[in-house]
Scaffold this active site. Structure first.
Site, PDB file in Angstrom:
ATOM      1  N   SER A 201       0.862  -1.196   0.000  1.00  0.00           N
ATOM      2  CA  SER A 201       0.000   0.000   0.000  1.00  0.00           C
ATOM      3  C   SER A 201       0.890   1.234   0.000  1.00  0.00           C
ATOM      4  CB  SER A 201      -0.864   0.023   1.258  1.00  0.00           C
ATOM      5  OG  SER A 201      -1.505   1.280   1.378  1.00  0.00           O
TER       6      SER A 201
ATOM      7  N   TYR B  86      -1.033  -0.305  10.473  1.00  0.00           N
ATOM      8  CA  TYR B  86      -1.275  -0.722   9.080  1.00  0.00           C
ATOM      9  C   TYR B  86      -0.055  -0.390   8.217  1.00  0.00           C
ATOM     10  CZ  TYR B  86      -3.484  -1.007   4.456  1.00  0.00           C
ATOM     11  OH  TYR B  86      -3.784  -1.326   3.150  1.00  0.00           O
TER      12      TYR B  86
HETATM   13  P1  NAP Z   1     -11.637  -5.324   0.681  1.00  0.00           P
HETATM   14  O1  NAP Z   1     -12.541  -4.672  -0.289  1.00  0.00           O
HETATM   15  O2  NAP Z   1     -11.860  -5.128   2.134  1.00  0.00           O
HETATM   16  O3  NAP Z   1     -11.590  -6.896   0.355  1.00  0.00           O
HETATM   17  C1  NAP Z   1     -10.801  -7.688   1.177  1.00  0.00           C
HETATM   18  C2  NAP Z   1     -10.724  -9.088   0.610  1.00  0.00           C
HETATM   19  O4  NAP Z   1      -9.804  -9.804   1.420  1.00  0.00           O
HETATM   20  C3  NAP Z   1     -12.037  -9.823   0.692  1.00  0.00           C
HETATM   21  O5  NAP Z   1     -12.119 -10.735  -0.380  1.00  0.00           O
HETATM   22  C4  NAP Z   1     -11.925 -10.563   2.015  1.00  0.00           C
HETATM   23  O6  NAP Z   1     -12.636 -11.801   2.072  1.00  0.00           O
HETATM   24  C5  NAP Z   1     -10.468 -10.886   2.029  1.00  0.00           C
HETATM   25  N1  NAP Z   1      -9.958 -11.085   3.369  1.00  0.00           N
HETATM   26  C6  NAP Z   1      -9.951 -10.218   4.418  1.00  0.00           C
HETATM   27  N2  NAP Z   1      -9.400 -10.803   5.494  1.00  0.00           N
HETATM   28  C7  NAP Z   1      -9.059 -12.058   5.095  1.00  0.00           C
HETATM   29  C8  NAP Z   1      -8.472 -13.164   5.742  1.00  0.00           C
HETATM   30  N3  NAP Z   1      -8.115 -13.094   7.034  1.00  0.00           N
HETATM   31  N4  NAP Z   1      -8.282 -14.302   5.035  1.00  0.00           N
HETATM   32  C9  NAP Z   1      -8.651 -14.402   3.739  1.00  0.00           C
HETATM   33  N5  NAP Z   1      -9.225 -13.391   3.077  1.00  0.00           N
HETATM   34  C10 NAP Z   1      -9.427 -12.248   3.755  1.00  0.00           C
HETATM   35  O7  NAP Z   1     -10.123  -4.885   0.436  1.00  0.00           O
HETATM   36  P2  NAP Z   1      -9.388  -4.234  -0.851  1.00  0.00           P
HETATM   37  O8  NAP Z   1      -9.510  -2.778  -0.760  1.00  0.00           O
HETATM   38  O9  NAP Z   1      -9.782  -4.951  -2.076  1.00  0.00           O
HETATM   39  O10 NAP Z   1      -7.876  -4.583  -0.448  1.00  0.00           O
HETATM   40  C11 NAP Z   1      -7.133  -5.621  -1.034  1.00  0.00           C
HETATM   41  C12 NAP Z   1      -5.665  -5.419  -0.687  1.00  0.00           C
HETATM   42  O11 NAP Z   1      -5.241  -4.150  -1.182  1.00  0.00           O
HETATM   43  C13 NAP Z   1      -5.360  -5.399   0.800  1.00  0.00           C
HETATM   44  O12 NAP Z   1      -4.134  -6.029   1.046  1.00  0.00           O
HETATM   45  C14 NAP Z   1      -5.258  -3.920   1.125  1.00  0.00           C
HETATM   46  O13 NAP Z   1      -4.460  -3.678   2.262  1.00  0.00           O
HETATM   47  C15 NAP Z   1      -4.632  -3.405  -0.151  1.00  0.00           C
HETATM   48  N6  NAP Z   1      -4.825  -1.987  -0.423  1.00  0.00           N
HETATM   49  C16 NAP Z   1      -6.065  -1.467  -0.632  1.00  0.00           C
HETATM   50  C17 NAP Z   1      -6.199  -0.099  -0.916  1.00  0.00           C
HETATM   51  C18 NAP Z   1      -7.535   0.543  -1.176  1.00  0.00           C
HETATM   52  O14 NAP Z   1      -7.590   1.796  -1.294  1.00  0.00           O
HETATM   53  N7  NAP Z   1      -8.611  -0.195  -1.329  1.00  0.00           N
HETATM   54  C19 NAP Z   1      -5.064   0.719  -0.991  1.00  0.00           C
HETATM   55  C20 NAP Z   1      -3.809   0.141  -0.765  1.00  0.00           C
HETATM   56  C21 NAP Z   1      -3.702  -1.212  -0.495  1.00  0.00           C
HETATM   57  P3  NAP Z   1     -14.107 -11.912   2.744  1.00  0.00           P
HETATM   58  O15 NAP Z   1     -15.024 -11.250   1.748  1.00  0.00           O
HETATM   59  O16 NAP Z   1     -14.346 -13.367   2.868  1.00  0.00           O
HETATM   60  O17 NAP Z   1     -14.033 -11.165   4.036  1.00  0.00           O
END
Ligand code: NAP
Length: 245
Positions: free
Chosen positions: A139, A152
């Site tokens: 991130s 985080y």
């Molecule tokens: P999100 O919308 O919250 O989706 C999270 C996904 O991860 C869901 O499929 C969830 O599964 C799964 N998950 C959460 N905890 C888990 C666990 N303990 N074991 C297995 N699966 C798990 O998140 P996102 O925004 O797509 O983020 C994806 C990645 O990008 C993360 O690593 C996040 O830190 C990173 N990121 C995101 C952003 C942003 O702006 N969105 C920016 C920088 C980095 P369930 O549906 O089953 O809960």
């Protein structure tokens, strides 16, 4: 990527879903991992199959070591090989330092760091003679200075350290390890991390003038997973629309 097998952790929603869909479009057989959202994971699988792709959903909490081991055992039983691991599953919670505690630390580090470490170990044990690809989702927060964001940010800085060291260690086996560092990207996590009234200010800090879409990140991951990226390892690629916070 025809004939290749990819595990995408946290692929029931958001960025992980877009990565799974893109890798399947590129021809990979994809394991759609999820923790709780079985219905949404099955929808992702059904969508991929409708497009004549190959996917299967496997539940495993990436914060639980024994469930991580089971994810890779079931992948091996189902597909008999592994070529690509995308460590995308992530947990987020901001807390001021005075309210941070062991539970806060564990909730983030167990998934974001230990989960990446153990999944990478399982993948490294299973990649074949032709090498492999590990792509970790970090991130922009790893380098930002946001009040309440220390745990985080530290977890994602650790992901980038794992990326560098694992790349050095696994390079001789033809395995590349890279990270992608998204900026603000539309997802359920962003709805928690960035209140609606703060969005315009953050968008104004990007060069391209919008939030990221999950597909923006998935396309970068697909490049790193492809043969075109064979000479890139140990790197963290920013994908933020030119966010300069
Ligand atoms: P999100 O919308 O919250 O989706 C999270 C996904 O991860 C869901 O499929 C969830 O599964 C799964 N998950 C959460 N905890 C888990 C666990 N303990 N074991 C297995 N699966 C798990 O998140 P996102 O925004 O797509 O983020 C994806 C990645 O990008 C993360 O690593 C996040 O830190 C990173 N990121 C995101 C952003 C942003 O702006 N969105 C920016 C920088 C980095 P369930 O549906 O089953 O809960």
């Amino acid at each position: 990527m025809t004939g290749k097998v990819a595990v995408v952790t946290g692929a029931s929603r958001g960025i992980g879903r877009a990565i799974a869909e893109r890798l399947a479009r590129d021809g990979a057989q994809v394991v759609v991992n999820y923790a709780r959202s079985s219905e949404r994971a099955e929808q992702v699988v059904a969508g991929i199959r409708e497009q004549r792709g190959h996917a299967t959903a496997i539940q495993a909490d990436m914060g639980q070591p024994e469930e991580i081991a089971r994810l890779f055992e079931q992948t091996a039983e189902r597909f008999g090989r592994l070529d690509i691991l995308v460590n995308n599953a992530g947990a987020y919670e901001a807390r001021p330092l005075e309210r941070s505690d062991e539970a806060h630390y564990a909730a983030l580090f167990d998934v974001n760091v230990r989960g990446v470490l153990l999944a990478s170990r399982e993948a490294a044990r299973r990649f074949g003679d032709t090498g492999g690809r590990i792509i970790n989702i970090s991130s922009g927060a790893a380098r930002a200075a946001v009040p309440g964001g220390a745990v985080y940010a530290a977890s994602k800085a650790a992901v980038e350290a794992l990326t560098r060291c694992h790349a050095a260690e696994l390079g001789p086996r033809g395995i590349t390890v890279n990270a992608v560092a998204p900026g603000f990207t539309q997802s359920d996590m962003l709805d928690v991390a960035l209140p609606m009234d703060a969005r315009e200010a953050m968008i104004a800090l990007t060069a391209l003038g919008r939030l990221g879409r999950p597909e923006d990140i998935a396309d970068v991951v697909a490049f790193l997973a492809s043969d075109d990226a064979r000479w890139i390892t140990g790197e963290t690629l920013g994908a933020s629309g030119g966010l300069r916070a």
